[in-house]
Structure formats: C-alpha cells, structure tokens
Design a protein around this motif. Structure first.
Motif, PDB file in Angstrom:
ATOM      1  N   ASP A  19       0.984  -1.060  -0.021  1.00 45.50           N
ATOM      2  CA  ASP A  19      -0.010  -0.031   0.009  1.00 45.50           C
ATOM      3  C   ASP A  19       0.868   1.353  -0.128  1.00 45.50           C
ATOM      4  OD1 ASP A  19      -2.289  -1.708   0.180  1.00 45.50           O
ATOM      5  OD2 ASP A  19      -2.440  -1.622   2.278  1.00 45.50           O
ATOM      6  N   GLY A  21       1.456   3.180  -2.460  1.00 44.95           N
ATOM      7  CA  GLY A  21       1.111   4.055  -3.524  1.00 44.95           C
ATOM      8  C   GLY A  21       1.719   3.620  -5.013  1.00 44.95           C
ATOM      9  N   LYS A  22       2.023   2.060  -5.107  1.00 48.08           N
ATOM     10  CA  LYS A  22       2.387   1.574  -6.198  1.00 48.08           C
ATOM     11  C   LYS A  22       1.438   1.906  -7.476  1.00 48.08           C
ATOM     12  CE  LYS A  22       2.536  -2.523  -4.437  1.00 48.08           C
ATOM     13  NZ  LYS A  22       2.187  -2.067  -2.968  1.00 48.08           N
ATOM     14  N   GLY A  23       0.206   1.788  -7.170  1.00 49.92           N
ATOM     15  CA  GLY A  23      -0.698   1.972  -8.117  1.00 49.92           C
ATOM     16  C   GLY A  23      -0.777   3.480  -8.989  1.00 49.92           C
ATOM     17  N   GLY A  46      -4.732  -4.060  -3.861  1.00 45.46           N
ATOM     18  CA  GLY A  46      -5.705  -3.069  -4.124  1.00 45.46           C
ATOM     19  C   GLY A  46      -4.761  -1.730  -4.473  1.00 45.46           C
ATOM     20  N   THR A  48      -4.753   2.047  -5.987  1.00 41.25           N
ATOM     21  CA  THR A  48      -5.498   2.913  -6.521  1.00 41.25           C
ATOM     22  C   THR A  48      -5.089   3.993  -7.290  1.00 41.25           C
ATOM     23  OG1 THR A  48      -6.213   2.726  -4.131  1.00 41.25           O
ATOM     24  CG2 THR A  48      -7.067   4.641  -5.174  1.00 41.25           C
ATOM     25  N   LYS A 336       2.923  10.331  -0.379  1.00 41.94           N
ATOM     26  CA  LYS A 336       1.909  10.870   0.915  1.00 41.94           C
ATOM     27  C   LYS A 336       2.826  11.722   1.789  1.00 41.94           C
ATOM     28  CE  LYS A 336      -1.440   8.141   1.581  1.00 41.94           C
ATOM     29  NZ  LYS A 336      -2.246   7.208   2.058  1.00 41.94           N
ATOM     30  N   ASP A 338       2.257  15.137   1.809  1.00 42.85           N
ATOM     31  CA  ASP A 338       1.162  15.684   2.208  1.00 42.85           C
ATOM     32  C   ASP A 338       0.628  15.707   3.638  1.00 42.85           C
ATOM     33  OD1 ASP A 338       0.321  13.637   0.342  1.00 42.85           O
ATOM     34  OD2 ASP A 338      -1.625  14.530   1.109  1.00 42.85           O
ATOM     35  N   SER A 418       5.246  12.289  -4.084  1.00 48.17           N
ATOM     36  CA  SER A 418       3.803  12.491  -4.435  1.00 48.17           C
ATOM     37  C   SER A 418       3.496  13.263  -3.345  1.00 48.17           C
ATOM     38  CB  SER A 418       3.103  11.127  -4.505  1.00 48.17           C
ATOM     39  OG  SER A 418       1.973  11.081  -4.332  1.00 48.17           O
TER      40      SER A 418
HETATM   41  P1  GDP Z   1      -0.857   0.484  -3.404  1.00 50.05           P
HETATM   42  O1  GDP Z   1      -1.283  -0.715  -3.229  1.00 50.05           O
HETATM   43  O2  GDP Z   1       0.796   0.482  -3.202  1.00 50.05           O
HETATM   44  O3  GDP Z   1      -0.939   0.748  -4.837  1.00 50.05           O
HETATM   45  O4  GDP Z   1      -1.368   1.686  -2.749  1.00 50.05           O
HETATM   46  P2  GDP Z   1      -2.819   1.606  -2.302  1.00 50.05           P
HETATM   47  O5  GDP Z   1      -3.540   2.189  -3.568  1.00 50.05           O
HETATM   48  O6  GDP Z   1      -3.434   0.415  -1.537  1.00 50.05           O
HETATM   49  O7  GDP Z   1      -2.949   2.864  -1.018  1.00 50.05           O
HETATM   50  C1  GDP Z   1      -2.344   4.096  -1.526  1.00 50.05           C
HETATM   51  C2  GDP Z   1      -3.369   5.136  -0.904  1.00 50.05           C
HETATM   52  O8  GDP Z   1      -2.916   6.270  -0.901  1.00 50.05           O
HETATM   53  C3  GDP Z   1      -4.686   4.971  -2.021  1.00 50.05           C
HETATM   54  O9  GDP Z   1      -5.593   5.431  -1.355  1.00 50.05           O
HETATM   55  C4  GDP Z   1      -3.840   6.316  -2.960  1.00 50.05           C
HETATM   56  O10 GDP Z   1      -4.869   7.161  -3.649  1.00 50.05           O
HETATM   57  C5  GDP Z   1      -3.542   7.334  -1.801  1.00 50.05           C
HETATM   58  N1  GDP Z   1      -2.153   7.978  -2.206  1.00 50.05           N
HETATM   59  C6  GDP Z   1      -1.077   7.692  -3.229  1.00 50.05           C
HETATM   60  N2  GDP Z   1      -0.407   8.814  -3.053  1.00 50.05           N
HETATM   61  C7  GDP Z   1      -0.787   9.862  -2.316  1.00 50.05           C
HETATM   62  C8  GDP Z   1      -0.235  10.905  -1.811  1.00 50.05           C
HETATM   63  O11 GDP Z   1       0.911  11.363  -2.434  1.00 50.05           O
HETATM   64  N3  GDP Z   1      -0.932  11.617  -1.029  1.00 50.05           N
HETATM   65  C9  GDP Z   1      -2.138  10.899  -0.455  1.00 50.05           C
HETATM   66  N4  GDP Z   1      -2.735  11.932   0.246  1.00 50.05           N
HETATM   67  N5  GDP Z   1      -2.546  10.094  -0.778  1.00 50.05           N
HETATM   68  C10 GDP Z   1      -2.223   9.167  -1.652  1.00 50.05           C
END
Ligand code: GDP
Ligand code: IMO
Ligand code: MG
Length: 438
Positions: A19, A21-23, A46, A48, A336, A338, A418
């Motif tokens: 999780d 932020g790979k997506g 999952g 996102t 993240k 921010d 990000s």
């Molecule tokens: P993944 O499994 O690595 O793809 O990550 P997820 O999608 O499970 O979780 C990452 C969450 O953080 C998602 O809800 C993204 O929309 C959100 N996200 C990704 N980058 C950022 C960011 O820079 N800032 C914020 N606030 N949210 C982020």
C-alpha cells in the motif's frame, strides 16, 4: 533491432508492507511504457489510481490499463480467481475502459478456487490470536497447491475434459484434508460448471505472455513491471510467517514473468513518508494509538480492498535499507508527503537496538523483531501545504531536508515525490534516473 537487454524494462516495487502507492506511481510512469506487467500475487492487492476526480481500484489488472492504447499482462507468477477477474473487467468497462486486444493473461497462471478461500478462512480461524490477518482471498492456499504440484492452471481450464479430470482429483484430495483437519467437506457443488462458464469470458485474453513480453522487448517495446504487496511481505525475505505467499521483490518479476534478470534495466522502490501495515505481525516503528489515529485520518489509511484500518508508524530506514539491497532500488519514490503537512515534528527510525546492542541488519525472526527498540532521529515539520507544488525547489525547506535526509541515509536518489492521490500531484526532480525513464 536493439541489443538484447537494452530495451527499457523497469520494475516498480513496494519497499515496505504494501500500500505504498504503487498504483499511483505505475499509472504515472505507464504513459512512457508500451506494456505494464503484473508478476505476483492476486486480488489480495488493491492499487488505487486517481485522475479527473475518478478513483479506480485495480486488483489483478495492471494499473497501466488505464492509459489508453497501452498493453497489460498478468503473468504466470500471479494467481487468478477468474470470477474476481471478470468482475474487475466489468467494473473497468463501466468506467469506460476497454481492455479488448490489450490485456493478456498467462496460460500458465494458477487458478484460485472457492475452496482456497474456505481453506484460507479456516486456517486463520484455527490460528486464533496468532492469525496472519490475510485478505481471505485464498491466496496462500492457491500458492500452496501450486508448490505441491496439484494446482490447476489457466491452460487447463480452457480444455474442459482435462479440467474435469483434474478438478475431480483435486477435490477428492482436498475433501480428505478438510475432513481430517476441520471436520467438514468443502463446498464444491456446481464448481465445474461455474468455472467452465467463466472460462468463456476470459478465453480471449489468454496468451503465452512470456513469449509475448520477450518478443516485445526484442523489438524495442518497453515494459514496466508492476509489483504487488511489498518487500516486508515477501515470502522469503519478509516478516515470516506474517507475509503473503509470493515473491514481491524485484527478483519476482523475472521468475513471475519469464523475463530474464539481465533484461531488467532499473528498479523503482516506492515508500510512504511514513509506514503502514495491514494485518498482524511485527511492526517496530508502530505509533502509539493517538498518533496513529491522526495519521490514519489524514492519510485515509483504510485498506483499498478490505476496508480494514491500516496500522501506522514512523518511517523505518532499517526496512528501507533492506529493501534497497533486496530489490536493487535505483530510484526511490516517496508518496504521501502531504500527510505530514500539519505535523509539528517527524520521527525517523535510523537503527535498531536489541538487548542494549545496536543492530544494523534486519533480524530474521518475529521474536527478535518484536523485542527490538527503534532508534529515532527527530526532524522539524514544515507546517505548510504541499499539494499543488510541481517543482522540488518550491517545497518548504523542512520538507526538502526530510527528503534529503532519507536520500543521504540510504544513498539513493529520490526520483519522485507524491503530494496527493491525484495523478498530477506529483513532482519529478530533474536530472534523476527516474526522469530519464519517462
Ligand atoms: P498500492 O497498493 O501500493 O497501490 O497503494 P494503495 O492504493 O493500496 O494505497 C495508497 C493510498 O494512498 C491510495 O488511497 C492512494 O489514492 C493514496 N495516495 C497515493 N499517493 C498519495 C499521496 O501522495 N498523498 C495522499 N494523500 N494520498 C496518496
Ligand atoms: P498491495 O499490492 C498490504 C497482507 C495481508 C496480510 C498478509 C497475507 O495493495 O500493496 P494474503 O491475503 O496475501 O495471504 O495476506 O499480507 N497483504 C497486503 N497488505 N497491501 C497488499 O497489497 C497486501 N496483500 C496482502 O494484509 O497481512
Ligand atoms: Mg494496496
């Protein structure tokens, strides 16, 4: 034809417990690649992706599919619940994403059956307080069957006679195990018909994806490998047994896709500005409840698939150093940032102490990991908003100091930052390796 091994082939991996932020990162990079290929895991992931205020959550289909015209591969190293895949494709269709002619599913990928889900849930219940906290998707039991050489693959699903024989044999074996271990037979009525019906929906996607990807690379087409889960959830290198059942690290891209390691030209590691973990298991830098609740609220730290609240902790440089080594990370993405915009002070774990001694390597066992004490350095927060900033030089000084500290400690470039979930809340500093891959 370009020289073998020179074509752009970059892996994107999670450097923590998933999780990261790979997506979002894969979606950003995918516009510069011909293919995105998923090499491990299943619909436990999952991923996102957000753009134009629309949120897509991808589970098995590579995130690059959201880029019009780009091609995507689900490789032999993944495990596929065909019903879940069809549901994911339906969702994509509803969002206006047409995958026809550009999504390819490996004929060698193993199938997940409902009995795998049942076994997953039963095993978790039997472990009681020691449960792993799996996603209950049947991932572990499906990989167990693959390794025990009784798995059933996509190519067999497409041959009804062969599929029937294999399924009957496996069900007899599974029922014997279930009866002995859990005292009941498995729910298998109608399974054959159900799977043969689903087969009709995915038949058109099936290909020898190893041949496809190697031919693509031979002819100069670029490939982005999309990791699922994260380094600390890797079956061989993670916090075993609190891990998933596949190789999440970059080496998994080679075995999981049939693309030789010599063809991989770069590795991007993704980390949050802090750390999260879903499910049980050791987590050295986990925050006290009140701090964790604040980060969870600001970062919206709830599982993309299961909705479970994610455990939150400070950034752990021991974990990231280990991840850099295992994956060969050339460029690190920090997501993240921010979420710390209102944070007065930020703690970073620079090392571990165990029984009064400093240790620099990741301990292999859960017992040691739950006893180690993290050593922290405290850095000032920046208390300014970062979303909307597009140039690294415009970030608040304390934010740049935080990123430079991470980069210096790990001796790796920060190739992307990000500052929000949306596609354009992204900073790519100039002159980095990552910038050269765009
Ligand atoms: P993944 O499994 O690595 O793809 O990550 P997820 O999608 O499970 O979780 C990452 C969450 O953080 C998602 O809800 C993204 O929309 C959100 N996200 C990704 N980058 C950022 C960011 O820079 N800032 C914020 N606030 N949210 C982020
Ligand atoms: P993405 O790709 C975070 C965790 C589960 C559990 C352990 C084993 O979105 O980063 P499993 O169902 O795989 O047998 O569960 O692994 N887990 C993840 N945690 N992100 C993921 O994927 C995960 N996939 C599995 O929570 O602790
Ligand atoms: Mg996720």
């Amino acid at each position: 034809m370009p020289e073998q091994g020179r074509t752009k082939a970059i892996a994107v991996v999670g450097a923590q417990w998933g999780d990261e932020g790979k997506g979002k990162v894969v979606d950003y990079l995918a516009s510069s690649f011909d293919y995105t290929a998923r090499y491990a895991g299943g619909h436990n992931a999952g991923h996102t992706v957000m753009f134009n205020s629309h949120r897509h959550v991808l589970q098995l289909v590579p995130s690059g599919i959201l880029r019009p015209g780009k091609k995507a591969v689900i490789g032999p190293g993944a495990v596929v619940d065909p019903g879940a895949l069809v549901a994911e494709l339906d969702n994509l269709k509803k969002s206006g994403v047409d995958v026809r002619g550009r999504l390819f599913l490996s004929n060698r990928a193993h199938l997940i059956f409902p009995y795998h889900r049942e076994m997953d849930q039963a095993a978790e219940a039997a472990r009681g307080a020691a449960k792993i906290g799996t996603t209950s998707r049947g991932i572990g039991p499906a990989y167990e069957d693959k390794m025990a050489r009784r798995g059933i693959r996509i190519c067999e699903l497409l041959e009804p006679d062969c599929f029937r024989v294999k399924l009957e044999r496996v069900i007899a074996e599974k029922n014997a195990i279930s009866l002995a271990a859990y005292g009941h037979a498995l729910e298998t009525a109608g399974l054959l018909e159900q799977y043969l019906e689903i087969a009709a929906h995915i038949r058109g996607l099936v290909a020898d994806t190893s041949v496809l990807l190697n031919s693509a690379l031979d002819s100069g087409e670029s490939v982005l490998f999309e990791g699922a889960q994260g380094t600390m959830l890797d079956i061989d290198h993670g916090t075993y047994p609190y891990v998933t059942s596949s190789n999440a690290i970059s080496g998994g891209a080679a075995t999981g896709l049939g693309v030789a390691p010599t063809r991989v030209t770069g590795v991007v590691g993704v980390t949050k500005a802090y750390t999260t973990r879903v499910g049980s298991g050791p987590f050295p830098t986990e925050m006290p409840d009140l701090d964790a609740e604040e980060v969870r609220a600001r970062g919206n730290e709830f599982g993309a698939v299961t909705g479970r609240p994610r455990r939150c902790g400070w950034l752990d440089l021991v974990v990231l150093r280990y991840a850099k080594m295992l994956n060969g990370i050339d460029s690190l993405v920090v997501t993240k940032l921010d979420v710390f915009d209102a944070q007065p002070e930020i703690k970073v774990c620079t090392g571990y102490r165990y029984k009064g001694q400093s240790i620099t390597e990741m301990p292999p066992d859960v017992e040691t990991l739950t006893q180690i004490e993290p050593e922290y350095k405290t850095l000032p927060g920046w208390k300014k908003p970062t979303p909307g900033i597009r140039d690294v030089r415009d970030l608040p000084t304390a934010a740049r100091d935080y990123l430079n500290f991470i980069s210096d400690q790990l001796q790796v470039e920060i190739g992307m930052i990000s500052t929000g979930p949306e596609r354009d809340a992204t900073i790519v500093p100039r002159g980095t390796k990552l910038a050269s891959w765009l």
